[in-house]
Enzyme design. Structure first.
Site, short mmCIF file in Angstrom:
data_model
loop_
_atom_site.label_atom_id
_atom_site.label_comp_id
_atom_site.label_asym_id
_atom_site.label_seq_id
_atom_site.Cartn_x
_atom_site.Cartn_y
_atom_site.Cartn_z
N ASP A 160 6.25 -36.70 -10.33
CA ASP A 160 8.40 -37.52 -10.38
C ASP A 160 8.65 -36.89 -8.15
OD1 ASP A 160 10.50 -38.68 -10.30
OD2 ASP A 160 11.26 -36.85 -9.75
N VAL A 241 18.80 -39.57 -10.00
CA VAL A 241 17.95 -40.95 -9.46
C VAL A 241 17.05 -40.76 -8.88
CG1 VAL A 241 20.42 -41.27 -9.93
CG2 VAL A 241 19.61 -39.68 -8.67
N ARG A 242 16.16 -40.20 -8.74
CA ARG A 242 15.43 -40.12 -7.02
C ARG A 242 14.46 -41.39 -7.19
NH1 ARG A 242 12.57 -35.86 -8.28
NH2 ARG A 242 13.40 -34.78 -6.65
N ALA A 243 14.00 -42.06 -8.12
CA ALA A 243 13.36 -43.04 -8.80
C ALA A 243 14.10 -44.98 -7.58
CB ALA A 243 13.22 -43.68 -10.17
N VAL A 246 14.25 -43.73 -4.03
CA VAL A 246 12.51 -44.58 -3.69
C VAL A 246 12.65 -45.89 -3.26
CG1 VAL A 246 10.06 -44.05 -4.10
CG2 VAL A 246 11.58 -41.70 -4.09
#
Length: 334
Positions: A160, A241-243, A246
């Protein structure tokens, strides 16, 4: 004379890989590119070609047996104690600043090193602390990691952390195979002549990349863009919420690469699969999960669970019996 690298402008057959590499070069804080695929699919060739487009032109290979000190660098404690000066010996991260750091078979690298590497690439700064002495330097690095799934998987927590993911197919279409082989044979027979023939195209790519890197920090994220990205990530069932972050960065980098005046829905659509492919918990054709909370109702009434503690059940109606003595009260089953 050093043998030249195969030029980026002459790459064929892997458009998603080329796009992902360019996006990571435009904005290194995207978090790098992880490439999954079998041998012979031009993974290292593409990464080396990308380095030649960057201002520093550096291509640094991280060996699997590298130590943490080799990666981040070291501090001479004796010099600090005796002379009061910080004597920093640069590591691979310092050497790769402004260029490409390439990790072949990253799934075989120690987890602690992968975690450290991803932290530095996401922040753009390498910090070293030893016995109360610290030093830091910029590390704007286009990180490229490769893995062959037959030799082991990367832990989900580390997977991830990579910004973009490209899965290369085992089969290449005949037309693309022919173009790749023809170019490679011409390059192998006359590397200098081949590179010279690509000089104009290479310079155009370098100028375009430089403009994109300068523009990426000027583009704004509007409300519609945030909603589109949130909906896509929610529908994919990704964790955290990293996606989202990015995907916004990648869409911004794509808009800058295309010379757009604003980040549009089409920029998000182009890069979405690169961001979500390794994070998706729900298949693309699955119906989106139901939202956790409903919007406020008319008249100011609150939706179920609104204002309650997490895990608290909403109030439920309890059936009552007529108190005429003819019917017993309902009993709750165990």
């Amino acid at each position: 004379m050093n043998r030249p690298h195969f030029p980026f402008s002459a790459l064929h057959g892997q458009p998603q890989l080329q796009l992902a590499l360019l996006l990571a070069a435009i904005d290194p804080q995207i978090g790098g590119v992880l490439i999954e695929g079998p041998r012979g699919t031009a993974k290292s060739t593409s990464a080396r070609a990308l380095a030649d487009l960057l201002p520093a032109g550096r291509f640094v290979n991280l060996p699997l047996g590298a130590s943490e000190e080799q990666l981040v660098g070291s501090l001479d404690i004796q010099a600090a104690l005796q002379d009061g000066r910080v004597d920093f010996r640069p590591g691979l991260l310092a050497r790769a600043d402004g260029g490409v750091l390439y990790v072949d078979e990253v799934n075989l690298l120690a987890d602690a090193l992968v975690d450290l590497l991803l932290d530095v690439c996401a922040s753009g700064v390498n910090r070293i602390e030893r016995d109360g002495i610290s030093h830091q330097h910029e590390a704007r690095i286009a990180l490229v990691g490769t893995m062959n799934p037959e030799e082991g998987e990367l832990r989900p927590q580390l997977l991830d952390r990579f910004g973009l993911f490209v899965r290369l197919g085992e089969r290449i279409e005949p037309a693309a195979r022919e173009a790749i082989v023809r170019s490679r044979l011409r390059f192998d027979r006359d590397p200098q002549g081949f590179v010279e023939g690509q000089r104009a195209a290479q310079e155009a790519l370098m100028q375009r990349l430089e403009r994109a890197r300068a523009k990426v920090g000027q583009l704004e994220f509007d409300d519609a863009l945030h909603r589109q990205v949130s909906d896509l990530c929610y529908a994919a069932g990704v964790e955290g919420v990293r996606a989202d972050l990015v995907l916004l960065r990648a869409a911004c980098a794509h808009a800058a690469w295309q010379g757009h005046a604003r980040i549009g829905a089409e920029d998000v659509a182009v890069v979405a699969e690169l961001v979500l492919a390794h994070r998706r918990k729900l298949p693309p054709d699955a119906p989106p999960p139901s939202p956790r909370a409903e919007p406020p109702r008319e008249g100011g009434a609150t939706a179920p669970n609104e204002g309650n503690d997490w895990g608290e059940l909403p109030p439920q109606a309890v059936p009552t019996a007529q108190l005429d003595g003819a019917r017993p009260l309902p009993t709750k089953k165990p």
